[in-house]
Design a protein around this motif. Structure first.
Motif, PDB file in Angstrom:
ATOM      1  N   GLY A  26       7.496  -5.734 -10.616  1.00 27.35           N
ATOM      2  CA  GLY A  26       8.240  -5.184 -12.078  1.00 27.35           C
ATOM      3  C   GLY A  26       7.001  -5.713 -13.092  1.00 27.35           C
ATOM      4  N   GLU A  83       8.008   2.209 -11.707  1.00 30.62           N
ATOM      5  CA  GLU A  83       9.214   2.732 -13.289  1.00 30.62           C
ATOM      6  C   GLU A  83      10.121   3.592 -13.919  1.00 30.62           C
ATOM      7  N   THR A 127       9.142 -10.860 -15.068  1.00 30.27           N
ATOM      8  CA  THR A 127       8.658 -11.693 -13.577  1.00 30.27           C
ATOM      9  C   THR A 127       8.315  -9.833 -12.767  1.00 30.27           C
TER      10      THR A 127
HETATM   11  O1  KG4 Z   1       9.682  -8.824  -7.475  1.00 28.03           O
HETATM   12  P1  KG4 Z   1      10.632  -7.618  -8.342  1.00 28.03           P
HETATM   13  O2  KG4 Z   1      11.465  -7.718  -6.875  1.00 28.03           O
HETATM   14  O3  KG4 Z   1      11.266  -8.394  -9.301  1.00 28.03           O
HETATM   15  C1  KG4 Z   1      10.372  -8.576  -9.853  1.00 28.03           C
HETATM   16  O4  KG4 Z   1       9.725  -9.576  -9.832  1.00 28.03           O
HETATM   17  O5  KG4 Z   1       9.928  -7.847 -10.711  1.00 28.03           O
HETATM   18  O6  KG4 Z   1       9.559  -6.282  -7.732  1.00 28.03           O
HETATM   19  C2  KG4 Z   1      10.605  -5.147  -8.489  1.00 28.03           C
HETATM   20  C3  KG4 Z   1       9.072  -4.273  -8.644  1.00 28.03           C
HETATM   21  C4  KG4 Z   1      10.045  -3.131  -9.443  1.00 28.03           C
HETATM   22  O7  KG4 Z   1       9.067  -2.508 -10.272  1.00 28.03           O
HETATM   23  C5  KG4 Z   1      10.001  -2.263  -7.919  1.00 28.03           C
HETATM   24  O8  KG4 Z   1      10.565  -1.052  -8.606  1.00 28.03           O
HETATM   25  C6  KG4 Z   1       9.047  -2.616  -7.523  1.00 28.03           C
HETATM   26  O9  KG4 Z   1       8.676  -4.035  -7.222  1.00 28.03           O
HETATM   27  N1  KG4 Z   1       9.144  -2.075  -6.099  1.00 28.03           N
HETATM   28  C7  KG4 Z   1       8.184  -0.765  -5.252  1.00 28.03           C
HETATM   29  C8  KG4 Z   1       8.976  -1.258  -4.101  1.00 28.03           C
HETATM   30  N2  KG4 Z   1       9.807  -1.805  -3.919  1.00 28.03           N
HETATM   31  C9  KG4 Z   1      10.461  -2.307  -4.992  1.00 28.03           C
HETATM   32  N3  KG4 Z   1       7.580  -0.399  -5.477  1.00 28.03           N
HETATM   33  C10 KG4 Z   1       7.301   0.339  -4.955  1.00 28.03           C
HETATM   34  N4  KG4 Z   1       8.090   1.421  -3.653  1.00 28.03           N
HETATM   35  C11 KG4 Z   1       8.901   0.056  -3.044  1.00 28.03           C
HETATM   36  N5  KG4 Z   1       9.598   0.089  -1.762  1.00 28.03           N
END
Ligand code: KG4
Ligand code: ZN
Length: 354
Positions: free
Chosen positions: A142, A172, A354
């Motif tokens: 994210g 997002e 993060t």
């Molecule tokens: O690594 P993470 O769980 O948290 C951070 O450290 O940011 O990543 C979250 C991000 C979010 O923006 C979410 O929309 C994205 O990962 N995400 C995805 C999918 N699952 C989570 N983006 C695209 N397709 C997915 N299946």
């Protein structure tokens, strides 16, 4: 045999996990995650104060559950590894304070872990983890879109990073423009399966040059296309599916093209993809198919280890612990925290959310 409890609370997932480790390998005994997306859904993104309160509510039950599933009690543990940053300050403080209190009362060691290092360590939780160093890692979450050359468990070189939005942030924002609920990336992934990815041609910013990323131009182009289309917020239509699939294709195309360039430049034969966006089905498919076709070894961890979790924090913590590193009880949290052992590109956005 070493038992490590991992605690993760940097954003909107409260996690606790127990790992059993020795030189031969790592076994995940438990990996409990309490996601808060129901809380943040109607706000279209993570609300820091609500996230902090939810961590406070959930963290002890989540830790208890992780210990129970691992069939261990607190004093059986050798160490507690906790996410120290980067992330949301209030959210991080909950995890760090709980970890310190537990380490104090159980007499276990304490290790502060960088969340990004945790994501990199998630590679080693997978059965198909890279066998040798160095390899190229694409971290897409994210808050980050980075390419690294990983030279050892604790030594990484930054090859490229985003100039503006991260890949997860782009997902997002596009989802929000269409009125889709948080977490938008997951929703776009699902709807794309019904769509035609060639229905719209979106720009692939900085595709032909270097290893840095930029997703803000894509976001603007998406906004314009959406405004010119007949799409009405809330409608469930072929148009929505096509918009999702075409947008997703542009992001995945950029990520694969840059990853392949990094592999060639660094003369590496293994690519690992990590972070929440690595849970995207189209991305997993393209990397596996294209990568294998070109003779690369592609490591994409199980989806559970791509999104935020505590097993990856315990895994990174174990590496430091086994090298004799310990944190003391003055350990604090940092919203911005550079990756330890990171070389290259200090002006790039490698720390922060993060
Ligand atoms: O690594 P993470 O769980 O948290 C951070 O450290 O940011 O990543 C979250 C991000 C979010 O923006 C979410 O929309 C994205 O990962 N995400 C995805 C999918 N699952 C989570 N983006 C695209 N397709 C997915 N299946
Ligand atoms: Zn993360």
């Amino acid at each position: 045999m070493v038992h490590i409890l991992g605690i993760e609370s940097s954003c909107d997932d409260t996690g606790a996990a127990v790992l059993q480790c020795n030189e031969e390998g790592i076994e995940v005994c438990s990996n409990v995650v309490s996601s808060q997306f129901m809380i943040h859904e109607r706000y279209g993104g993570v609300v820091p104060e609500l996230a902090t309160r939810a961590h406070l509510q959930n963290i002890v039950p989540v830790v208890e559950e992780a210990l129970q599933q691992a069939n261990l009690s607190g004093p059986d543990l050798d160490a507690i590894a906790v996410t120290q940053g980067p992330g949301i300050m209030g959210a991080l403080l909950v995890g760090v304070q709980v970890a310190k209190s537990l380490a104090f009362s159980w007499g276990t060691d304490l290790i502060g872990v960088n969340h990004l290092e945790g994501h990199i360590a998630s590679i080693f939780l997978d059965e198909k983890a890279p066998q040798d160093f160095p390899f190229v890692a694409l971290l897409v979450s994210g808050g980050h879109s980075c390419l690294y050359r990983v030279e050892s468990y604790t030594d990484v070189v930054l090859l490229g990073a985003t100039h503006d939005d991260a890949a997860g942030e782009a997902f997002e924002k596009a989802a929000k423009m269409m009125g889709l609920p948080y977490p938008g990336g997951v929703k776009i992934d699902k709807l794309s399966k019904l769509g035609d990815s060639s229905a719209f041609t979106f720009p692939r910013p900085m595709l032909h040059k270097g290893l840095d990323f930029s997703f803000s131009g894509l976001k603007t182009a998406f906004r314009q296309t959406l405004a010119q289309s007949s799409y009405k917020e809330g409608e469930d239509s072929q148009l929505l599916y096509d918009l999702c699939a075409s947008f997703q294709e542009a992001v995945v195309d950029v990520l694969w093209t840059k990853a392949r360039r990094a592999l060639r430049q660094e003369d590496c034969d293994t690519i690992a993809v990590i972070g929440g966006v690595a849970a995207n089905s189209r991305l997993r498919d393209v990397f596996q198919t294209e990568g294998t076709k070109e003779g690369y070894n592609v490591c994409v961890p199980n989806k559970t280890y791509c999104t935020d979790n505590a097993a990856m924090i315990a895994c990174a913590g174990y590496r430091h612990w086994s090298q004799g590193e310990r944190s003391n009880f003055s350990l604090t949290a940092s919203t911005r925290m550079p990756l330890r052992g990171l070389r290259g590109g200090s002006n790039r956005r490698v720390s922060g959310n993060t």
